[in-house]
Design an enzyme around this catalytic site. Structure first.
Site, PDB file in Angstrom:
ATOM      1  N   LYS A  81       0.837  -0.987  -0.083  1.00 25.32           N
ATOM      2  CA  LYS A  81      -0.281  -0.034   0.141  1.00 25.32           C
ATOM      3  C   LYS A  81       0.928   1.212   0.146  1.00 25.32           C
ATOM      4  CE  LYS A  81      -3.730   1.846   3.272  1.00 25.32           C
ATOM      5  NZ  LYS A  81      -4.473   1.551   3.962  1.00 25.32           N
ATOM      6  N   SER A 156     -10.106   1.390   3.165  1.00 24.06           N
ATOM      7  CA  SER A 156      -8.799   2.280   2.623  1.00 24.06           C
ATOM      8  C   SER A 156      -7.882   1.751   1.523  1.00 24.06           C
ATOM      9  CB  SER A 156      -7.880   3.711   2.586  1.00 24.06           C
ATOM     10  OG  SER A 156      -6.725   2.765   4.124  1.00 24.06           O
ATOM     11  N   SER A 180      -9.571  -0.582   7.210  1.00 23.92           N
ATOM     12  CA  SER A 180      -8.928  -0.253   6.182  1.00 23.92           C
ATOM     13  C   SER A 180      -8.862  -1.702   4.925  1.00 23.92           C
ATOM     14  CB  SER A 180      -8.135   0.966   6.638  1.00 23.92           C
ATOM     15  OG  SER A 180      -8.705   1.815   6.012  1.00 23.92           O
TER      16      SER A 180
HETATM   17  N1  GLN Z   1     -13.008   3.670   6.876  1.00 27.59           N
HETATM   18  C1  GLN Z   1     -12.041   4.274   7.666  1.00 27.59           C
HETATM   19  C2  GLN Z   1     -11.404   6.034   8.211  1.00 27.59           C
HETATM   20  O1  GLN Z   1     -12.141   6.362   6.768  1.00 27.59           O
HETATM   21  C3  GLN Z   1     -11.387   3.923   8.335  1.00 27.59           C
HETATM   22  C4  GLN Z   1      -9.864   3.755   7.559  1.00 27.59           C
HETATM   23  C5  GLN Z   1      -8.356   2.948   8.208  1.00 27.59           C
HETATM   24  O2  GLN Z   1      -9.026   1.636   8.151  1.00 27.59           O
HETATM   25  N2  GLN Z   1      -7.523   3.366   7.386  1.00 27.59           N
HETATM   26  O3  GLN Z   1     -11.432   6.928   8.709  1.00 27.59           O
END
Ligand code: GLN
Length: 489
Positions: A81, A156, A180
């Site tokens: 990532k 994400s 994420s």
């Molecule tokens: N969707 C969650 C957020 O927007 C978690 C994102 C993540 O785990 N990096 O913060």
């Protein structure tokens, strides 16, 4: 060759490499060919360094020829990532702020992968600074779901999940602050594990919310997940929150753990807001464990269900507002060409460099930390976080793991939730509390909707009991063939 190997598990590929049936260079070329064939549509990658990957694959083949192969990951392509540092490679966090930034050093997980002989392959798309649930908040454009290109891959770590699901790569790393890794794994029909907080070093992970962030594996099978976890886990003096513990051989350890297990099903995780198809499929998975002789208990996590999202969006944004203060246009990152003086550099560079969701979080986080609001919001959220953690600890005293859906719905249409941040935030309702409690969680494929979209089962374990959690997940996986299904791209 290519068609036969692109959907193999990493474990199988390791066996083929060990037997001399393929070389690492051939494997890399198959992944490259697949990526070139499909990534124009999937858009999992922000960038990849073909020459660098080729050099690593050649070095792996040379080691193997000399009888010095380093283990099962030697010669296997792994994608990272775009939030994990790789020396000499771009580290964009899918943000305009870091569009031209090249990392001067390796993250600890990157070093560990190099040491294991993995072929570092490319940089995977994500929501900007890991803030989002759909990979649409990327400055480089969204990634598509390989099962339906009009839908999101989740986020994400959407690029990391889509690359594995589409046959581009057997293994990737993502990061998980509130879901994420697990949520995109669920939406793309693959396996994704968020380790216990502290198991994997965060050194070299661009910080979003430091008390919640963890790096973890995405893979096609539970065994592959165990393999990659073993390579990246372990104490690191460069991360003060990293836990001092021996890292077991997860694959071997998981094989020794046999059920039947005591499994808890949190009743609040099957309530309003859950798509009925997902509810039915996940309940079937619960039924599978019951038939295997596991004791299934209904448990209750009222605080987690009611307050996790609110608590998360106070704590995560507070930490983000502090962490992202470093992007000031002075030391590194985007600098506005129009700026007139120092204050103007900060203001304009940040206004130009950050996207709308990142700005929303910084503003919210700054507000909840500001004097007069700190006690009412941030401090209170920390207290509720402790109560949520205690609630999990109590429930896990009598259960080896908890079962729930990973996400309340299947992959949604690109653009469907973009205008409604709250609807987007709610997609993490079952994953976020696991980060607040610091526990390990895994998502494994457990079926499809009538429309052919993957569904994920989340299993939540006790702290540092990843081997047990993997064993419970594998018991389900071995009795089903979901991981043999692949999208027609
Ligand atoms: N969707 C969650 C957020 O927007 C978690 C994102 C993540 O785990 N990096 O913060």
């Amino acid at each position: 060759m290519a068609a036969e190997i692109i959907f193999q598990s990493a474990t199988r590929l390791a066996a083929l490499l060990a037997a001399g049936n393929i070389s690492s260079v051939e494997l890399l070329q198959a992944c490259l060919a697949r990526t070139k064939a499909v990534d124009g549509r999937v858009k999992a990658f922000n960038s990849f360094d073909e020459a660098g990957a080729l050099a690593l694959a050649q070095a792996s083949d040379a080691r193997r020829a000399a009888g010095q192969a380093r283990g099962p990951l030697d010669g296997i392509p792994v994608g990272l990532k775009d939030v994990i540092a790789v020396e000499g490679q771009p580290l964009t966090c899918s943000s305009k702020m870091l569009a031209n930034f090249v990392s001067p050093y390796d993250a600890t997980v990157t070093e560990k992968l190099r040491a294991a002989g993995a072929v570092l392959f490319g940089r995977l798309n994500m929501d900007e600074f890991a803030m989002g649930s759909s990979t649409e908040n990327s400055a480089f454009g969204p990634t598509a779901n390989p099962w339906d290109l009009t839908r999101v891959p989740g986020g994400s770590s959407g690029g990391s999940a889509a690359a594995v699901a589409s046959g581009e790569l057997p293994l990737t790393l993502g990061s998980d602050t509130g879901g994420s890794i697990r949520q995109p794994a669920a939406l793309c029909g693959i396996v994704g594990l968020k380790p216990t907080y502290g198991l994997v070093s965060r050194y070299g992970l661009a910080a979003f919310a430091s008390s919640l962030d963890q790096i973890g594996p995405l893979a096609r099978t539970v065994e592959d997940t165990a393999l990659l976890l073993g390579a990246i886990a372990g104490h690191d003096p460069r991360d003060s929150t990293s836990f001092k513990a021996e890292v077991p051989d997860y694959r071997a350890e998981m094989g020794r753990k046999q059920g039947p297990w005591r499994l808890g099903v949190p009743k609040e995780f099957f309530g309003a807001g859950l798509d009925p198809e997902i509810s039915a499929v996940v309940k079937q998975a619960v039924g599978f464990y019951r038939k295997q002789g596991c004791e299934i208990k209904e448990v209750s996590l009222p605080l987690a269900a009611e307050y996790a999202i609110a608590v998360y969006y106070l704590i995560a944004t507070a930490e983000a507002s502090s962490n992202l203060a470093r992007y000031d246009g002075i030391r590194y990152g985007h600098r506005s060409a129009a700026a007139k003086d120092a204050i103007d550099i900060y203001a304009r560079s940040r206004a130009e460099g950050f996207g709308p969701e990142v700005k929303r979080r910084i503003i919210l986080g700054t507000h909840v930390l500001s004097s007069g609001y700190y006690d009412a919001y941030y401090l209170r959220a920390q207290k509720v976080r402790t109560l949520i953690r205690n609630e999990f600890t109590a429930v896990l005293r009598d259960c080896d793991a908890l079962l729930s859906p990973t996400s309340p719905g299947p992959a949604f249409k690109l653009g469907e939730k973009s205008a409604d941040p709250l609807a987007m935030y709610l997609t993490d309702i079952y994953t976020i509390s696991v980060n607040l409690a610091g526990l390990p969680g895994i998502s494994i494929p457990c079926g499809f909707t009538g429309g052919g979209l993957p569904i994920g089962l989340q299993l939540i374990g006790r702290p540092f009991q990843e081997a047990e959690l993997l064993a419970v997940a594998r018991a389900y996986e071995q009795a089903h063939d979901w991981s043999q299904r692949h999208p027609a791209l």
